[in-house]
Design a protein around this motif. Structure first.
Motif, PDB file in Angstrom:
ATOM      1  N   ARG A  57      -6.208 -23.840  11.775  1.00  0.00           N
ATOM      2  CA  ARG A  57      -7.284 -22.836  11.807  1.00  0.00           C
ATOM      3  C   ARG A  57      -6.797 -21.494  11.275  1.00  0.00           C
ATOM      4  O   ARG A  57      -7.493 -20.821  10.494  1.00  0.00           O
ATOM      5  CB  ARG A  57      -7.789 -22.674  13.238  1.00  0.00           C
ATOM      6  CG  ARG A  57      -9.017 -21.768  13.371  1.00  0.00           C
ATOM      7  CD  ARG A  57      -9.289 -21.423  14.812  1.00  0.00           C
ATOM      8  NE  ARG A  57      -8.235 -20.582  15.363  1.00  0.00           N
ATOM      9  CZ  ARG A  57      -8.146 -19.265  15.140  1.00  0.00           C
ATOM     10  NH1 ARG A  57      -9.028 -18.652  14.349  1.00  0.00           N
ATOM     11  NH2 ARG A  57      -7.165 -18.569  15.680  1.00  0.00           N
ATOM     12  N   THR A 113      -3.421 -34.288  14.583  1.00  0.00           N
ATOM     13  CA  THR A 113      -4.619 -33.575  15.038  1.00  0.00           C
ATOM     14  C   THR A 113      -4.762 -33.715  16.554  1.00  0.00           C
ATOM     15  O   THR A 113      -4.601 -34.820  17.096  1.00  0.00           O
ATOM     16  CB  THR A 113      -5.871 -34.151  14.348  1.00  0.00           C
ATOM     17  OG1 THR A 113      -5.710 -34.024  12.933  1.00  0.00           O
ATOM     18  CG2 THR A 113      -7.112 -33.420  14.796  1.00  0.00           C
ATOM     19  N   GLY A 114      -5.049 -32.617  17.209  1.00  0.00           N
ATOM     20  CA  GLY A 114      -5.199 -32.614  18.675  1.00  0.00           C
ATOM     21  C   GLY A 114      -3.900 -32.489  19.432  1.00  0.00           C
ATOM     22  O   GLY A 114      -3.893 -32.590  20.675  1.00  0.00           O
ATOM     23  N   PRO A 150      -3.186 -25.897  22.321  1.00  0.00           N
ATOM     24  CA  PRO A 150      -3.282 -26.659  21.059  1.00  0.00           C
ATOM     25  C   PRO A 150      -2.294 -26.137  20.029  1.00  0.00           C
ATOM     26  O   PRO A 150      -2.101 -24.922  19.901  1.00  0.00           O
ATOM     27  CB  PRO A 150      -4.723 -26.440  20.624  1.00  0.00           C
ATOM     28  CG  PRO A 150      -5.163 -25.198  21.327  1.00  0.00           C
ATOM     29  CD  PRO A 150      -4.430 -25.148  22.625  1.00  0.00           C
ATOM     30  N   ASN A 159      -0.347 -38.129  11.415  1.00  0.00           N
ATOM     31  CA  ASN A 159      -1.420 -37.173  11.666  1.00  0.00           C
ATOM     32  C   ASN A 159      -1.303 -36.675  13.116  1.00  0.00           C
ATOM     33  O   ASN A 159      -1.264 -37.468  14.052  1.00  0.00           O
ATOM     34  CB  ASN A 159      -2.782 -37.843  11.446  1.00  0.00           C
ATOM     35  CG  ASN A 159      -3.911 -36.811  11.494  1.00  0.00           C
ATOM     36  OD1 ASN A 159      -4.296 -36.353  12.566  1.00  0.00           O
ATOM     37  ND2 ASN A 159      -4.426 -36.467  10.316  1.00  0.00           N
ATOM     38  N   THR A 184      -1.343 -28.129  16.505  1.00  0.00           N
ATOM     39  CA  THR A 184      -1.710 -28.431  15.110  1.00  0.00           C
ATOM     40  C   THR A 184      -3.049 -27.821  14.744  1.00  0.00           C
ATOM     41  O   THR A 184      -3.187 -27.168  13.694  1.00  0.00           O
ATOM     42  CB  THR A 184      -1.763 -29.950  14.912  1.00  0.00           C
ATOM     43  OG1 THR A 184      -0.538 -30.528  15.369  1.00  0.00           O
ATOM     44  CG2 THR A 184      -1.945 -30.302  13.444  1.00  0.00           C
ATOM     45  N   ASP A 185      -4.041 -28.018  15.580  1.00  0.00           N
ATOM     46  CA  ASP A 185      -5.378 -27.518  15.253  1.00  0.00           C
ATOM     47  C   ASP A 185      -5.388 -26.005  15.111  1.00  0.00           C
ATOM     48  O   ASP A 185      -6.057 -25.465  14.210  1.00  0.00           O
ATOM     49  CB  ASP A 185      -6.361 -27.941  16.342  1.00  0.00           C
ATOM     50  CG  ASP A 185      -6.516 -29.453  16.411  1.00  0.00           C
ATOM     51  OD1 ASP A 185      -6.076 -30.142  15.470  1.00  0.00           O
ATOM     52  OD2 ASP A 185      -7.069 -29.945  17.428  1.00  0.00           O
ATOM     53  N   GLU A 186      -4.651 -25.305  15.963  1.00  0.00           N
ATOM     54  CA  GLU A 186      -4.640 -23.835  15.895  1.00  0.00           C
ATOM     55  C   GLU A 186      -3.885 -23.362  14.644  1.00  0.00           C
ATOM     56  O   GLU A 186      -4.300 -22.392  13.993  1.00  0.00           O
ATOM     57  CB  GLU A 186      -3.996 -23.262  17.157  1.00  0.00           C
ATOM     58  CG  GLU A 186      -3.960 -21.737  17.218  1.00  0.00           C
ATOM     59  CD  GLU A 186      -5.332 -21.113  17.251  1.00  0.00           C
ATOM     60  OE1 GLU A 186      -5.444 -19.909  16.953  1.00  0.00           O
ATOM     61  OE2 GLU A 186      -6.323 -21.814  17.574  1.00  0.00           O
ATOM     62  N   GLU A 212      -1.013 -30.999  21.522  1.00  0.00           N
ATOM     63  CA  GLU A 212      -0.899 -29.887  22.470  1.00  0.00           C
ATOM     64  C   GLU A 212       0.514 -29.838  23.028  1.00  0.00           C
ATOM     65  O   GLU A 212       1.213 -30.853  23.059  1.00  0.00           O
ATOM     66  CB  GLU A 212      -1.901 -30.050  23.623  1.00  0.00           C
ATOM     67  CG  GLU A 212      -3.366 -29.977  23.191  1.00  0.00           C
ATOM     68  CD  GLU A 212      -4.309 -30.137  24.362  1.00  0.00           C
ATOM     69  OE1 GLU A 212      -3.829 -30.527  25.459  1.00  0.00           O
ATOM     70  OE2 GLU A 212      -5.513 -29.883  24.211  1.00  0.00           O
ATOM     71  N   TYR A 252      -4.634 -29.831   5.832  1.00  0.00           N
ATOM     72  CA  TYR A 252      -5.728 -29.404   6.698  1.00  0.00           C
ATOM     73  C   TYR A 252      -6.331 -30.563   7.499  1.00  0.00           C
ATOM     74  O   TYR A 252      -7.122 -30.336   8.415  1.00  0.00           O
ATOM     75  CB  TYR A 252      -6.815 -28.737   5.874  1.00  0.00           C
ATOM     76  CG  TYR A 252      -6.449 -27.323   5.433  1.00  0.00           C
ATOM     77  CD1 TYR A 252      -5.246 -26.730   5.827  1.00  0.00           C
ATOM     78  CD2 TYR A 252      -7.308 -26.579   4.625  1.00  0.00           C
ATOM     79  CE1 TYR A 252      -4.920 -25.468   5.414  1.00  0.00           C
ATOM     80  CE2 TYR A 252      -6.990 -25.299   4.223  1.00  0.00           C
ATOM     81  CZ  TYR A 252      -5.787 -24.738   4.613  1.00  0.00           C
ATOM     82  OH  TYR A 252      -5.452 -23.469   4.210  1.00  0.00           O
ATOM     83  N   ASN A 253      -5.913 -31.793   7.190  1.00  0.00           N
ATOM     84  CA  ASN A 253      -6.363 -32.935   7.986  1.00  0.00           C
ATOM     85  C   ASN A 253      -5.484 -33.182   9.196  1.00  0.00           C
ATOM     86  O   ASN A 253      -5.797 -34.019  10.038  1.00  0.00           O
ATOM     87  CB  ASN A 253      -6.381 -34.201   7.120  1.00  0.00           C
ATOM     88  CG  ASN A 253      -7.426 -34.110   6.019  1.00  0.00           C
ATOM     89  OD1 ASN A 253      -8.514 -33.564   6.221  1.00  0.00           O
ATOM     90  ND2 ASN A 253      -7.093 -34.645   4.848  1.00  0.00           N
ATOM     91  N   GLY A 254      -4.315 -32.470   9.296  1.00  0.00           N
ATOM     92  CA  GLY A 254      -3.429 -32.606  10.437  1.00  0.00           C
ATOM     93  C   GLY A 254      -2.214 -33.454  10.172  1.00  0.00           C
ATOM     94  O   GLY A 254      -1.409 -33.694  11.089  1.00  0.00           O
TER      95      GLY A 254
END
Length: 476
Positions: free
Chosen positions: A146, A130-131, A139, A128, A141-143, A133, A111-113
């Protein structure tokens, strides 16, 4: 500019062709547009349905893959503690080994990416993201994290295809292992769906183009048919027009010859005989004067009387050719004089009545009505054996009407319907030239001839004050 406008004017055949083809072309264009719009709308609905079905099948396939993977590690996960590193390593190895097809694999993000499992993209492991796209700004990873946090779901984005390295659309399905804070998922590339949809759209465009060609071909055939038919009709009508023109020209020549013959007969039988009598009287008077005969004066008187008769006959012939009263006084007085002369000459009781015109008749209408009256009276004198004739001239809301009736033997029905002789045809053509109406009603009790001129041949009032009925009747 005027020359160009004159050259741009369409002839009768071109106008007819335009009138026949323009609605056809507009109808064909309208049909093509409507058919195209409806075909594309229906095809688009079908394509959208097909795309939805294919993607739905892909999503169902992803769910099955996730269910298989979950079955493979559910026992390990169920017995492990939230910080059991050994269990996590076992599950990671199981997921890394579960490859399917050329491009299928499972991926894991915490969950940290950070990427934990990516067997076909090993460069992602341990880093990692995260962010992250895709190339269109969606997006990734973030989606996915989520969706995993919320229990699971589908996500679509552009991703490199392992077998080719090309970036294409991918649909992923992800679930969450909440105890370990993991997002586990897999994806399938839908380039085959995109290709199928594109092929379907291309087929639709091909069908639309084919429909356009069919409609265009049918329109072209119809235009060719209209052109050929119009050409045939034009040639036929031109031949008929030429034949009618020849007949009309011959009738004009016949009318001229008939008029010349009539004038020649009147000059020979009337004026010539009278002048011969005058000459004889003058010669007789000269001899008697030379002999001192007292009867020379009586002979001169007879010669003068014959000369007066000749003068009256010349005036009558001149009036028949072109009545001065028609130009000087108008149609009403000219017809009245014609009726009185006809009655005196033939002994037929002739009555004339008129109603005052509010507007004056133009030159064409006056001449046409006068000649019709003249020709009608000639026919009555020659053929009808009538004892009474009534001439009526009046103006009304539709124009002006001349009506002549007699109590003669009538006109044969077949002759009247076929246009009659030259005189009746001349009357018919005279009134048609001024867009009027000509009618013949005949029975054994008599004949009625009616000629009507339209309002377009009535001149506007000159603005004089109201005059006496006699004056207004004279200017009708």
């Amino acid at each position: 500019m005027k020359g160009w406008l004159a050259s741009a004017r369409l002839n009768y055949g071109q106008k007819l062709f335009l009138l026949a083809t323009l609605p056809l072309i507009l109808t064909a264009v309208a049909i093509s547009v409507v058919v195209t719009l409806q075909a594309r709308q229906m095809a688009e609905r079908e394509i959208e349905t097909l795309e939805a079905q294919l993607i739905s099948a892909k999503r169902a396939e992803l769910k099955n893959y996730i269910s298989i993977a979950r079955t493979a590690f559910v026992n390990i996960y169920g017995r492990a503690a939230p910080d059991d590193r050994e269990a996590m390593e076992q599950v990671s190895q199981i997921l890394a080994a579960m490859l399917y097809g050329q491009d299928g694999y499972f991926f894991v993000f915490d969950y940290n990416g950070t990427n934990l499992v990516s067997p076909r993209r090993t460069e992602l492991i341990g880093r990692n993201w995260t962010g992250l796209e895709d190339s269109s700004g969606v997006p990734v990873t973030d989606e996915l994290i989520r969706l995993a946090r919320s229990g699971g779901g589908y996500h679509s984005f552009i991703w490199p295809k392992p077998s080719t390295g090309e970036r294409t659309q991918m649909v992923a399905y992800v679930i969450g292992l909440q105890d370990w804070q993991w997002a586990i998922g897999t994806g399938v590339f839908i380039d085959d769906v995109i290709a199928a949809v594109a092929a379907s759209r291309q087929q639709v465009e091909t069908r639309v183009q084919r429909t356009f060609l069919y409609v265009g071909g049918a329109t072209m055939l119809a235009l060719i048919f209209v052109f050929v038919t119009g050409l045939f009709i034009t040639i036929r009508e031109r031949r008929l027009a030429n034949a009618k023109l020849k007949m009309l020209t011959q009738r004009v020549f016949d009318a001229q010859e008939e008029e010349r013959g009539r004038v020649a007969r009147e000059l020979h039988d009337g004026i010539s005989q009278i002048l011969v009598g005058v000459r004889y009287a003058l010669e007789t008077a000269r001899r008697r004067l030379a002999a001192g005969d007292a009867r020379a004066g009586d002979t001169l008187d007879r010669g003068a009387a014959h000369l007066s008769t000749a003068i009256q006959e010349v005036r009558r012939i001149s009036r028949d050719l072109r009545p001065g009263a028609l130009d000087d006084l108008g149609l009403g007085p000219a017809l009245k004089a014609l009726a009185e002369d006809f009655g005196r000459r033939t002994g037929i009781k002739t009555e004339f009545a008129t109603v005052v015109f509010r507007n004056r008749l133009d030159e064409e209408a006056k001449i046409a009505l006068y000649r019709i009256a003249q020709e009608t009276l000639t026919n009555i004198e020659r053929h009808s054996a009538a004892t009474r004739v009534h001439i009526d001239l009046r103006g009304h809301a539709r124009g002006g009407t001349l009506r002549i009736t007699d109590n003669g033997c009538g006109i044969d029905a077949s002759s009247a319907s076929a246009g009659g002789g030259l005189g009746l045809r001349n009357m018919q053509e005279r009134i048609e030239q001024i867009d009027g109406r000509f009618e013949i009603r005949s029975s054994p009790e008599g004949t009625e001839i009616e000629a009507t001129v339209p309002l377009t041949h009535l001149l506007t009032p000159q603005g004089q004050s109201e005059t006496a009925p006699e004056t207004k009747r004279a200017t009708a």
